[in-house]
Design a protein around this motif. Structure first.
Motif, PDB file in Angstrom:
ATOM      1  N   LYS A 215       4.552 -69.927-102.014  1.00 23.02           N
ATOM      2  CA  LYS A 215       5.704 -69.028-102.175  1.00 23.02           C
ATOM      3  C   LYS A 215       6.006 -68.782-103.652  1.00 23.02           C
ATOM      4  CE  LYS A 215       8.165 -69.841 -97.815  1.00 23.02           C
ATOM      5  NZ  LYS A 215       9.383 -70.411 -97.183  1.00 23.02           N
ATOM      6  N   VAL A 216       5.968 -69.885-104.434  1.00 24.09           N
ATOM      7  CA  VAL A 216       6.195 -69.751-105.879  1.00 24.09           C
ATOM      8  C   VAL A 216       5.120 -68.869-106.493  1.00 24.09           C
ATOM      9  CG1 VAL A 216       6.282 -70.981-108.086  1.00 24.09           C
ATOM     10  CG2 VAL A 216       7.409 -71.963-106.083  1.00 24.09           C
ATOM     11  N   GLY A 217       3.879 -69.065-106.042  1.00 15.84           N
ATOM     12  CA  GLY A 217       2.771 -68.256-106.534  1.00 15.84           C
ATOM     13  C   GLY A 217       2.965 -66.784-106.240  1.00 15.84           C
ATOM     14  N   LYS A 218       3.434 -66.478-105.015  1.00 14.53           N
ATOM     15  CA  LYS A 218       3.693 -65.083-104.646  1.00 14.53           C
ATOM     16  C   LYS A 218       4.771 -64.460-105.515  1.00 14.53           C
ATOM     17  CE  LYS A 218       2.289 -65.380 -99.777  1.00 14.53           C
ATOM     18  NZ  LYS A 218       2.746 -65.353 -98.370  1.00 14.53           N
ATOM     19  N   VAL A 219       5.825 -65.248-105.793  1.00 10.76           N
ATOM     20  CA  VAL A 219       6.924 -64.756-106.648  1.00 10.76           C
ATOM     21  C   VAL A 219       6.409 -64.450-108.055  1.00 10.76           C
ATOM     22  CG1 VAL A 219       9.088 -65.390-107.774  1.00 10.76           C
ATOM     23  CG2 VAL A 219       8.760 -65.911-105.352  1.00 10.76           C
ATOM     24  N   LEU A 220       5.616 -65.372-108.611  1.00 12.25           N
ATOM     25  CA  LEU A 220       5.064 -65.172-109.960  1.00 12.25           C
ATOM     26  C   LEU A 220       4.125 -63.971-110.003  1.00 12.25           C
ATOM     27  CD1 LEU A 220       4.265 -68.849-111.060  1.00 12.25           C
ATOM     28  CD2 LEU A 220       6.137 -67.404-111.857  1.00 12.25           C
ATOM     29  N   PHE A 221       3.285 -63.862-108.986  1.00  8.43           N
ATOM     30  CA  PHE A 221       2.314 -62.770-108.942  1.00  8.43           C
ATOM     31  C   PHE A 221       3.026 -61.414-108.834  1.00  8.43           C
ATOM     32  CE2 PHE A 221      -0.776 -59.952-106.861  1.00  8.43           C
ATOM     33  CZ  PHE A 221      -1.862 -60.124-107.712  1.00  8.43           C
ATOM     34  N   ALA A 222       4.076 -61.362-108.017  1.00  6.63           N
ATOM     35  CA  ALA A 222       4.836 -60.119-107.846  1.00  6.63           C
ATOM     36  C   ALA A 222       5.677 -59.802-109.081  1.00  6.63           C
ATOM     37  CB  ALA A 222       5.734 -60.226-106.620  1.00  6.63           C
ATOM     38  N   ALA A 223       6.147 -60.853-109.767  1.00  7.67           N
ATOM     39  CA  ALA A 223       7.033 -60.647-110.921  1.00  7.67           C
ATOM     40  C   ALA A 223       6.273 -60.230-112.174  1.00  7.67           C
ATOM     41  CB  ALA A 223       7.815 -61.928-111.205  1.00  7.67           C
ATOM     42  N   ALA A 224       4.971 -60.592-112.265  1.00  6.07           N
ATOM     43  CA  ALA A 224       4.200 -60.348-113.490  1.00  6.07           C
ATOM     44  C   ALA A 224       4.204 -58.892-113.942  1.00  6.07           C
ATOM     45  CB  ALA A 224       2.771 -60.866-113.314  1.00  6.07           C
ATOM     46  N   PRO A 225       3.846 -57.913-113.080  1.00  7.08           N
ATOM     47  CA  PRO A 225       3.850 -56.511-113.554  1.00  7.08           C
ATOM     48  C   PRO A 225       5.245 -56.010-113.928  1.00  7.08           C
ATOM     49  CG  PRO A 225       3.454 -56.626-111.174  1.00  7.08           C
ATOM     50  CD  PRO A 225       3.362 -58.012-111.700  1.00  7.08           C
ATOM     51  N   LYS A 226       6.270 -56.489-113.198  1.00  9.99           N
ATOM     52  CA  LYS A 226       7.647 -56.089-113.519  1.00  9.99           C
ATOM     53  C   LYS A 226       8.069 -56.642-114.876  1.00  9.99           C
ATOM     54  CE  LYS A 226       8.999 -55.803-108.646  1.00  9.99           C
ATOM     55  NZ  LYS A 226       9.819 -56.384-107.574  1.00  9.99           N
ATOM     56  N   LEU A 227       7.664 -57.901-115.139  1.00 10.27           N
ATOM     57  CA  LEU A 227       7.995 -58.519-116.421  1.00 10.27           C
ATOM     58  C   LEU A 227       7.314 -57.784-117.562  1.00 10.27           C
ATOM     59  CD1 LEU A 227       9.266 -60.786-118.107  1.00 10.27           C
ATOM     60  CD2 LEU A 227       7.252 -62.198-117.593  1.00 10.27           C
ATOM     61  N   MET A 228       6.039 -57.417-117.376  1.00 12.97           N
ATOM     62  CA  MET A 228       5.316 -56.698-118.423  1.00 12.97           C
ATOM     63  C   MET A 228       5.921 -55.318-118.670  1.00 12.97           C
ATOM     64  SD  MET A 228       3.219 -58.754-119.670  1.00 12.97           S
ATOM     65  CE  MET A 228       2.430 -57.602-120.780  1.00 12.97           C
ATOM     66  N   LYS A 229       6.368 -54.661-117.587  1.00  9.32           N
ATOM     67  CA  LYS A 229       7.017 -53.355-117.745  1.00  9.32           C
ATOM     68  C   LYS A 229       8.324 -53.499-118.512  1.00  9.32           C
ATOM     69  CE  LYS A 229       8.416 -49.239-115.168  1.00  9.32           C
ATOM     70  NZ  LYS A 229       8.532 -48.597-113.833  1.00  9.32           N
ATOM     71  N   PHE A 230       9.092 -54.546-118.159  1.00 15.44           N
ATOM     72  CA  PHE A 230      10.344 -54.812-118.860  1.00 15.44           C
ATOM     73  C   PHE A 230      10.092 -55.077-120.343  1.00 15.44           C
ATOM     74  CE2 PHE A 230      13.057 -58.189-120.611  1.00 15.44           C
ATOM     75  CZ  PHE A 230      14.261 -57.512-120.669  1.00 15.44           C
ATOM     76  N   LEU A 231       9.062 -55.906-120.633  1.00 15.79           N
ATOM     77  CA  LEU A 231       8.754 -56.240-122.023  1.00 15.79           C
ATOM     78  C   LEU A 231       8.258 -55.021-122.793  1.00 15.79           C
ATOM     79  CD1 LEU A 231       7.080 -59.742-121.603  1.00 15.79           C
ATOM     80  CD2 LEU A 231       9.281 -59.247-122.671  1.00 15.79           C
ATOM     81  N   SER A 232       7.574 -54.106-122.091  1.00 11.89           N
ATOM     82  CA  SER A 232       7.136 -52.872-122.737  1.00 11.89           C
ATOM     83  C   SER A 232       8.343 -52.047-123.180  1.00 11.89           C
ATOM     84  CB  SER A 232       6.269 -52.074-121.760  1.00 11.89           C
ATOM     85  OG  SER A 232       5.885 -50.857-122.337  1.00 11.89           O
ATOM     86  N   ILE A 233       9.346 -51.942-122.287  1.00  8.66           N
ATOM     87  CA  ILE A 233      10.582 -51.216-122.614  1.00  8.66           C
ATOM     88  C   ILE A 233      11.353 -51.945-123.716  1.00  8.66           C
ATOM     89  CG2 ILE A 233      12.815 -50.432-121.726  1.00  8.66           C
ATOM     90  CD1 ILE A 233      11.403 -50.168-118.963  1.00  8.66           C
TER      91      ILE A 233
END
Length: 307
Positions: A215-233
């Motif tokens: 479950k933790v792995g799924k959360v991290l995997f799903a959060a990664a692209p969102k985090l990168m998009k946030f960091l890009s902004i």
């Protein structure tokens, strides 16, 4: 006598190290705001890089950052001793570069027809889509850009730290700046490396036994692209906040106006200051983009007549 001299020397070293430790903490606190922007900007620099090339790119930029600081630390100390106003001028040039790059990114994103296409970015997209292309050549340009941006941010960090050690001796100042430079580089790029590999960590955890780990792995995997998009902004915003802040501080009347307006907002003074710095940074950056676009168009029109 020799024993007494050795004890005196050790005591002097102990005092110097204590002073250096205190000044390093003070300097680190004063640079904390810029460090957040530095992290966001450097994480944003690896967006668009293939997964298997992320860590090599981060490592290449980190090496460039070490070289930047190897140049900046002695240069800042030397310039501050010979002609301090030159530091402000160089920072202003860096601020102009940051807001220009930030404005160019925003305009490309929201008004793509306002300025010519970013050929370097288009070439990188084509290279990413073509498995036969050697990406290392394309990454070199990205790495160069990241190292240039790091140079400006590092310069501001060094200058802020230099101000925090104004009453220190040359030895103490050198030690504080060196410790801070090494610590910041290791910390920032260590975090960047961790951030860009979050998806890989998540995928690895998803393959493990245990429902909680998966479950933790799924959360991290799903959060990664969102985090990168946030960091890009966040990285683009940081260009305006840092660059605008440098320019506002370097232009006296702007600095006083921003302070006066921000003071009227009471408990939101810090937020208002940052907001005004960012807005001013964007306006100046957009003006530079517009000016360079007009110059390029004039040159392109004149080019055929020259033949």
């Amino acid at each position: 006598m020799a024993g007494a001299s050795l004890l005196t020397l050790l005591d002097d070293i102990s005092v110097i190290l204590d002073d250096v430790s205190v000044m390093t903490k003070v300097a680190a606190k004063k640079t904390a705001g810029v460090l957040g922007d530095d992290l966001a900007l450097n994480a944003e620099q690896v967006t668009g890089v293939k997964a298997n090339r992320e860590l090599p790119v981060v490592w290449a930029v980190a090496k460039g950052s070490f070289i930047n600081k190897l140049i900046l630390v002695p240069a800042a100390i030397l310039i501050s001793a010979i002609y301090p106003p030159l530091i402000t001028f160089l920072l202003m040039c860096g601020g102009l570069f940051l807001v220009y790059e930030g404005a160019e990114k925003v305009i490309h994103r929201f008004w793509p027809h306002a300025i010519p296409d970013d050929e370097e970015q288009n070439a990188r997209r084509r290279a990413n889509a073509d498995e036969t292309v050697d990406l290392v050549a394309f990454e070199k340009e990205k790495i160069k850009g990241a190292v240039r941006t790091d140079f400006i941010l590092s310069a501001e960090i060094i200058v802020i730290a230099l101000g925090a050690t104004a009453t220190a001796t040359l030895l103490q100042r050198s030690l504080v700046l060196s410790i801070l430079a090494i610590g910041i580089t290791v910390g920032i790029y260590g975090l960047v490396a961790g951030i860009v590999k979050i998806d890989d960590v998540g995928l690895h955890m998803m393959e493990k036994d245990g429902k909680f780990t998966q479950k933790v792995g799924k959360v991290l995997f799903a959060a990664a692209p969102k985090l990168m998009k946030f960091l890009s902004i966040a990285g683009t915003l940081a260009m305006f906040l840092v660059g605008g802040g440098i320019l506002v501080h370097g232009i006296n009347f702007l600095h006083h106006e921003v302070e006066d307006i921000a003071h009227l907002t009471g408990i939101f003074e810090s937020f208002t200051t940052a907001l005004l710095n960012g807005v001013i940074g964007f306006i100046i950056g957009a003006a530079i983009v517009a000016l360079l676009t007009v110059i390029n168009k004039i040159r392109n029109k004149d080019a055929p007549s020259a033949h």
